[in-house]
Motif scaffolding. Structure first.
Motif, PDB file in Angstrom:
ATOM      1  N   LEU A   1      51.106  48.530  32.835  1.00 28.52           N
ATOM      2  CA  LEU A   1      50.882  47.085  32.760  1.00 28.52           C
ATOM      3  C   LEU A   1      49.390  46.844  32.602  1.00 28.52           C
ATOM      4  N   ASP A   2      49.042  45.845  31.817  1.00 26.04           N
ATOM      5  CA  ASP A   2      47.654  45.438  31.633  1.00 26.04           C
ATOM      6  C   ASP A   2      47.653  43.918  31.691  1.00 26.04           C
ATOM      7  N   PHE A   3      47.034  43.342  32.730  1.00 25.39           N
ATOM      8  CA  PHE A   3      47.104  41.889  32.874  1.00 25.39           C
ATOM      9  C   PHE A   3      45.842  41.297  33.489  1.00 25.39           C
ATOM     10  N   ARG A   4      45.718  40.000  33.322  1.00 29.71           N
ATOM     11  CA  ARG A   4      44.669  39.202  33.954  1.00 29.71           C
ATOM     12  C   ARG A   4      45.338  38.354  35.032  1.00 29.71           C
ATOM     13  N   TYR A   5      44.583  38.051  36.083  1.00 26.57           N
ATOM     14  CA  TYR A   5      45.110  37.233  37.169  1.00 26.57           C
ATOM     15  C   TYR A   5      44.096  36.172  37.571  1.00 26.57           C
ATOM     16  N   VAL A   6      44.610  35.057  38.084  1.00 29.30           N
ATOM     17  CA  VAL A   6      43.794  33.974  38.639  1.00 29.30           C
ATOM     18  C   VAL A   6      44.455  33.538  39.937  1.00 29.30           C
TER      19      VAL A   6
ATOM     20  N   THR B   1      38.403  29.769  43.856  1.00 31.45           N
ATOM     21  CA  THR B   1      39.192  30.313  42.750  1.00 31.45           C
ATOM     22  C   THR B   1      38.533  31.610  42.301  1.00 31.45           C
ATOM     23  N   SER B   2      39.382  32.553  41.863  1.00 36.81           N
ATOM     24  CA  SER B   2      38.889  33.849  41.406  1.00 36.81           C
ATOM     25  C   SER B   2      39.769  34.340  40.274  1.00 36.81           C
ATOM     26  N   SER B   3      39.205  35.223  39.445  1.00 34.44           N
ATOM     27  CA  SER B   3      39.983  35.812  38.360  1.00 34.44           C
ATOM     28  C   SER B   3      39.566  37.264  38.171  1.00 34.44           C
ATOM     29  N   GLY B   4      40.497  38.035  37.580  1.00 35.98           N
ATOM     30  CA  GLY B   4      40.188  39.430  37.362  1.00 35.98           C
ATOM     31  C   GLY B   4      41.148  40.106  36.409  1.00 35.98           C
ATOM     32  N   HIS B   5      40.988  41.410  36.293  1.00 30.23           N
ATOM     33  CA  HIS B   5      41.762  42.246  35.371  1.00 30.23           C
ATOM     34  C   HIS B   5      42.370  43.394  36.168  1.00 30.23           C
ATOM     35  N   CYS B   6      43.605  43.771  35.817  1.00 25.09           N
ATOM     36  CA  CYS B   6      44.301  44.834  36.514  1.00 25.09           C
ATOM     37  C   CYS B   6      45.088  45.690  35.533  1.00 25.09           C
ATOM     38  N   VAL B   7      45.081  46.991  35.771  1.00 22.90           N
ATOM     39  CA  VAL B   7      45.940  47.930  35.047  1.00 22.90           C
ATOM     40  C   VAL B   7      46.801  48.609  36.105  1.00 22.90           C
ATOM     41  N   SER B   8      48.113  48.625  35.873  1.00 23.22           N
ATOM     42  CA  SER B   8      49.045  49.187  36.846  1.00 23.22           C
ATOM     43  C   SER B   8      49.949  50.217  36.202  1.00 23.22           C
ATOM     44  N   ARG B   9      50.374  51.157  37.016  1.00 21.16           N
ATOM     45  CA  ARG B   9      51.376  52.127  36.593  1.00 21.16           C
ATOM     46  C   ARG B   9      52.669  51.803  37.326  1.00 21.16           C
ATOM     47  N   VAL B  10      53.767  51.679  36.571  1.00 21.45           N
ATOM     48  CA  VAL B  10      55.079  51.376  37.142  1.00 21.45           C
ATOM     49  C   VAL B  10      55.739  52.694  37.531  1.00 21.45           C
ATOM     50  N   VAL B  11      56.156  52.791  38.795  1.00 19.18           N
ATOM     51  CA  VAL B  11      56.789  53.993  39.323  1.00 19.18           C
ATOM     52  C   VAL B  11      58.124  53.594  39.947  1.00 19.18           C
ATOM     53  N   GLU B  12      59.174  54.372  39.670  1.00 19.22           N
ATOM     54  CA  GLU B  12      60.443  54.133  40.353  1.00 19.22           C
ATOM     55  C   GLU B  12      60.508  55.068  41.553  1.00 19.22           C
ATOM     56  N   LEU B  13      60.695  54.481  42.732  1.00 15.39           N
ATOM     57  CA  LEU B  13      60.758  55.247  43.972  1.00 15.39           C
ATOM     58  C   LEU B  13      62.109  55.953  44.109  1.00 15.39           C
ATOM     59  N   PRO B  14      62.192  56.990  44.934  1.00 15.14           N
ATOM     60  CA  PRO B  14      63.453  57.721  45.102  1.00 15.14           C
ATOM     61  C   PRO B  14      64.627  56.832  45.514  1.00 15.14           C
TER      62      PRO B  14
ATOM     63  N   GLU C   1      48.024  50.103  41.319  1.00 18.62           N
ATOM     64  CA  GLU C   1      47.109  49.206  40.610  1.00 18.62           C
ATOM     65  C   GLU C   1      45.640  49.609  40.745  1.00 18.62           C
ATOM     66  N   THR C   2      44.917  49.402  39.655  1.00 16.24           N
ATOM     67  CA  THR C   2      43.462  49.487  39.646  1.00 16.24           C
ATOM     68  C   THR C   2      42.967  48.149  39.127  1.00 16.24           C
ATOM     69  N   TRP C   3      42.187  47.439  39.931  1.00 17.43           N
ATOM     70  CA  TRP C   3      41.801  46.075  39.587  1.00 17.43           C
ATOM     71  C   TRP C   3      40.284  45.887  39.716  1.00 17.43           C
ATOM     72  N   GLU C   4      39.840  44.819  39.042  1.00 16.16           N
ATOM     73  CA  GLU C   4      38.423  44.454  39.096  1.00 16.16           C
ATOM     74  C   GLU C   4      38.307  42.947  38.948  1.00 16.16           C
ATOM     75  N   TRP C   5      37.552  42.342  39.859  1.00 10.71           N
ATOM     76  CA  TRP C   5      37.266  40.917  39.718  1.00 10.71           C
ATOM     77  C   TRP C   5      36.386  40.712  38.497  1.00 10.71           C
TER      78      TRP C   5
END
Length: 123
Positions: free
Chosen positions: A59-64, A72-85, A93-97
């Motif tokens: 996933l690659d997204f922006r958030y507010v 108010t704040s905004s940033g960018h995040c890249v996430s890896r989707v994992v299915e648990l057992p 997630e790895t994020w940065e304001w």
């Protein structure tokens, strides 16, 4: 590719710094044709939105967001989707304001339907 995020509610597994998402924050995810978006609220966050894309398990997204103190704040995040057992979904997630200093990592996991709650009142 892990299953769709559409209709899932996820929550952080640990609290972040004050004024950020925490274990009481709930994310209601939607997904369609490679697009992802979510509304979130709870804890210090009164209202938040994210929007982005999904390609495979990435996933690659922006958030507010708006916090209880009126910031108010905004940033960018890249996430890896994992299915648990147990079949639930986890986002690593790895994020940065972008609107203020700060960056980090976090984990959110799908929560059981009987404890799901998404509110706009910041609680």
């Amino acid at each position: 590719m892990a299953r769709t995020l559409d209709g899932l509610v996820l929550a952080p597994v640990a609290d972040q710094d004050p004024g950020q998402v925490g274990t009481r924050t709930r994310f209601a995810y939607h997904e369609r044709d490679g697009e992802v978006w979510a509304e979130y609220a709870g804890g210090d966050v009164v209202r938040g939105h994210l929007v982005g894309t999904r390609e495979g398990d990435r996933l690659d997204f922006r958030y507010v967001q708006l916090t209880r103190d009126g910031a108010t704040s905004s940033g960018h995040c890249v996430s890896r989707v994992v299915e648990l057992p147990d079949g639930r979904v986890r986002l690593e997630e790895t994020w940065e304001w972008e609107s203020r200093p700060g960056r980090g990592t976090s984990v959110v996991e799908e929560i059981p339907a009987d404890v799901q709650q998404v509110t706009g009142d910041g609680r």
